[in-house]
Enzyme design. Structure first.
Site, PDB file in Angstrom:
ATOM      1  N   GLY A  38      -4.510  10.648 -88.385  1.00 42.71           N
ATOM      2  CA  GLY A  38      -3.118  10.396 -88.786  1.00 42.71           C
ATOM      3  C   GLY A  38      -3.124   9.638 -90.108  1.00 42.71           C
ATOM      4  O   GLY A  38      -4.094   9.699 -90.869  1.00 42.71           O
TER       5      GLY A  38
ATOM      6  N   ILE B  11      -3.552   6.493 -90.986  1.00 47.46           N
ATOM      7  CA  ILE B  11      -4.622   5.535 -91.308  1.00 47.46           C
ATOM      8  C   ILE B  11      -5.971   6.254 -91.422  1.00 47.46           C
ATOM      9  O   ILE B  11      -6.744   6.010 -92.354  1.00 47.46           O
ATOM     10  CB  ILE B  11      -4.648   4.381 -90.275  1.00 47.46           C
TER      11      ILE B  11
ATOM     12  N   THR C  57     -10.476  -0.223 -85.654  1.00 43.28           N
ATOM     13  CA  THR C  57      -9.308  -0.980 -86.132  1.00 43.28           C
ATOM     14  C   THR C  57      -8.046  -0.436 -85.459  1.00 43.28           C
ATOM     15  O   THR C  57      -6.937  -0.640 -85.966  1.00 43.28           O
ATOM     16  CB  THR C  57      -9.158  -0.880 -87.674  1.00 43.28           C
TER      17      THR C  57
ATOM     18  N   ARG D  21      -7.060   0.205 -81.353  1.00 46.93           N
ATOM     19  CA  ARG D  21      -6.713  -0.648 -80.224  1.00 46.93           C
ATOM     20  C   ARG D  21      -7.986  -0.907 -79.422  1.00 46.93           C
ATOM     21  O   ARG D  21      -8.789   0.004 -79.209  1.00 46.93           O
ATOM     22  CB  ARG D  21      -5.675   0.026 -79.324  1.00 46.93           C
TER      23      ARG D  21
ATOM     24  N   GLU E 230      -7.753  -9.093 -75.775  1.00 47.34           N
ATOM     25  CA  GLU E 230      -7.531  -9.861 -77.006  1.00 47.34           C
ATOM     26  C   GLU E 230      -6.821 -11.155 -76.658  1.00 47.34           C
ATOM     27  O   GLU E 230      -5.797 -11.099 -75.979  1.00 47.34           O
ATOM     28  CB  GLU E 230      -6.651  -9.071 -77.976  1.00 47.34           C
TER      29      GLU E 230
ATOM     30  N   HIS F  36      -7.871  -9.098 -85.010  1.00 44.31           N
ATOM     31  CA  HIS F  36      -6.776  -8.123 -85.143  1.00 44.31           C
ATOM     32  C   HIS F  36      -5.932  -8.417 -86.398  1.00 44.31           C
ATOM     33  O   HIS F  36      -4.737  -8.728 -86.297  1.00 44.31           O
ATOM     34  CB  HIS F  36      -5.908  -8.121 -83.872  1.00 44.31           C
TER      35      HIS F  36
HETATM   36  C1  GLV Z   1      -1.205  -3.366 -85.463  1.00 49.78           C
HETATM   37  O1  GLV Z   1      -2.158  -3.223 -84.763  1.00 49.78           O
HETATM   38  C2  GLV Z   1      -0.064  -2.505 -85.429  1.00 49.78           C
HETATM   39  O2  GLV Z   1       0.021  -1.635 -84.544  1.00 49.78           O
HETATM   40  O3  GLV Z   1       0.796  -2.673 -86.298  1.00 49.78           O
END
Ligand code: GLV
Length: 325
Positions: free
Chosen positions: A157, A159, A235, A237, A266, A285
């Site tokens: 996607g 990112i 990066t 979840r 977390e 995070h």
């Molecule tokens: C951070 O992890 C978000 O989903 O914005």
């Protein structure tokens, strides 16, 4: 006329908070930690809008505690796995998120982690501070090459694609696995099945949302497909990775290293065995934690909230089906 009542579950940056303050009767949770469950259930009672963080589980019970006048839930995050979206949809409540504006910041951090793990940057820094650096040495802290290596993107996607763009600058071969995303014009990325990606990649980077199909996607079997020299970067979840399987893979050196911005749970408890591993980098995070991104997130979350309160369509809505009834 009375202003709409809202509960904001944490202090967000002033850009967004200022907007909310002007338009709403705002109840702001000012503690540094998320409101405890019972407090959340009490504070949402009777509100017209809720602005929450990814640390706040918003389920049907929380929506019922708020009451039938609740018009909007605005998440200060792009991910929305903390919200029971189907429950919101059933109640006709639009849910907002903050896509797009944190893409570059998160892709930058992904690359920072990838490079740090490849070249053992954090471990080397610890080495110096521990007084272990005695001389330049030919085999000291040997790491992995990034240039020319194969990068496997699980999820392609916004990112994932932004990470791919960065990887082209390093001359990396790029594989991706994403049943719903097509090729990206100008980025020479090859679509593969997950198994091929895991077997061929020197770096595996996760960019999928958390849902029932991706929870513990990285399990013992999938770790066993990776190269012993490979590096996992997460990066996305924390729960996309099975922490027990990750610990075993790192400890038994079945993979070279992992670099995580997210974990399960977390924060990681200080007695987590993962924290004993030299070949693990862990961050708290902070993928979207650039000043500009967080300012834009505060603004977008505020705009979603206010649009919902006005009965307008949210600029960024994850359940647009609420508008089709
Ligand atoms: C951070 O992890 C978000 O989903 O914005």
């Amino acid at each position: 006329m009375a202003k709409p009542r809202v509960f904001i579950t944490r202090v967000i940056l002033e850009k967004g908070l200022g907007l909310i303050r002007d338009f709403c009767d705002m109840d702001l949770w000012i503690d540094g930690l998320p409101p405890p469950r019972q407090v959340l259930l009490e504070r949402v009672r009777g509100v017209d809008g809720l602005l929450c963080l990814l640390t706040d589980p918003i389920d049907g019970e929380a929506m019922d505690a708020a009451g039938p006048q609740l018009k909007v839930i605005s998440n200060h995050a792009v991910g929305f796995d903390n919200i029971a979206v189907a429950e919101a949809t059933r109640r006709g409540i639009p849910v907002g998120n903050t896509p797009g504006i944190l893409t570059d910041a998160t892709a930058d951090l992904t690359f920072a982690l990838l490079m740090a793990a490849a070249r053992r940057v954090v471990e080397a820094e610890r080495f110096v501070r521990a007084g272990l650096w005695k001389t330049w040495s030919p085999a000291l802290l040997l790491g992995a090459d990034v240039a020319g290596a194969t990068l496997g993107l699980v999820g392609f996607g916004r990112i994932g694609q932004a990470v791919a763009k960065r990887a082209t600058g390093f001359g990396m071969r790029i594989l991706y696995h994403d049943p719903s995303a097509g090729p990206l014009p100008g980025i020479p990325a090859e679509r593969t099945d997950l198994e091929t990606l895991l077997k061929e990649s020197d770096f595996v980077s996760l960019h999928v949302p958390l849902n029932s199909g991706t929870r513990h996607l990285m399990n013992g079997r999938n770790f066993s497909l990776m190269k012993p020299t490979a590096i996992l970067v997460n990066t996305a979840r924390g729960q996309v990775v099975d922490p027990v399987a990750l610990h075993a893979a790192l400890k038994e050196k079945r993979i070279f290293a992992a670099a995580l911005d997210v974990s399960d749970p977390e924060p990681l408890p200080m007695d987590s065995p993962l924290l004993e591993l030299e070949n693990l980098i862990i961050l708290p995070h902070i993928g979207s934690a650039s000043r500009t991104s967080r300012e834009r997130m505060s603004l977008m979350a505020a705009e979603n909230l206010i649009a919902g309160l006005k009965g307008e369509r949210l600029p960024n809505c994850v359940n647009p089906e609420v508008y089709r009834v």
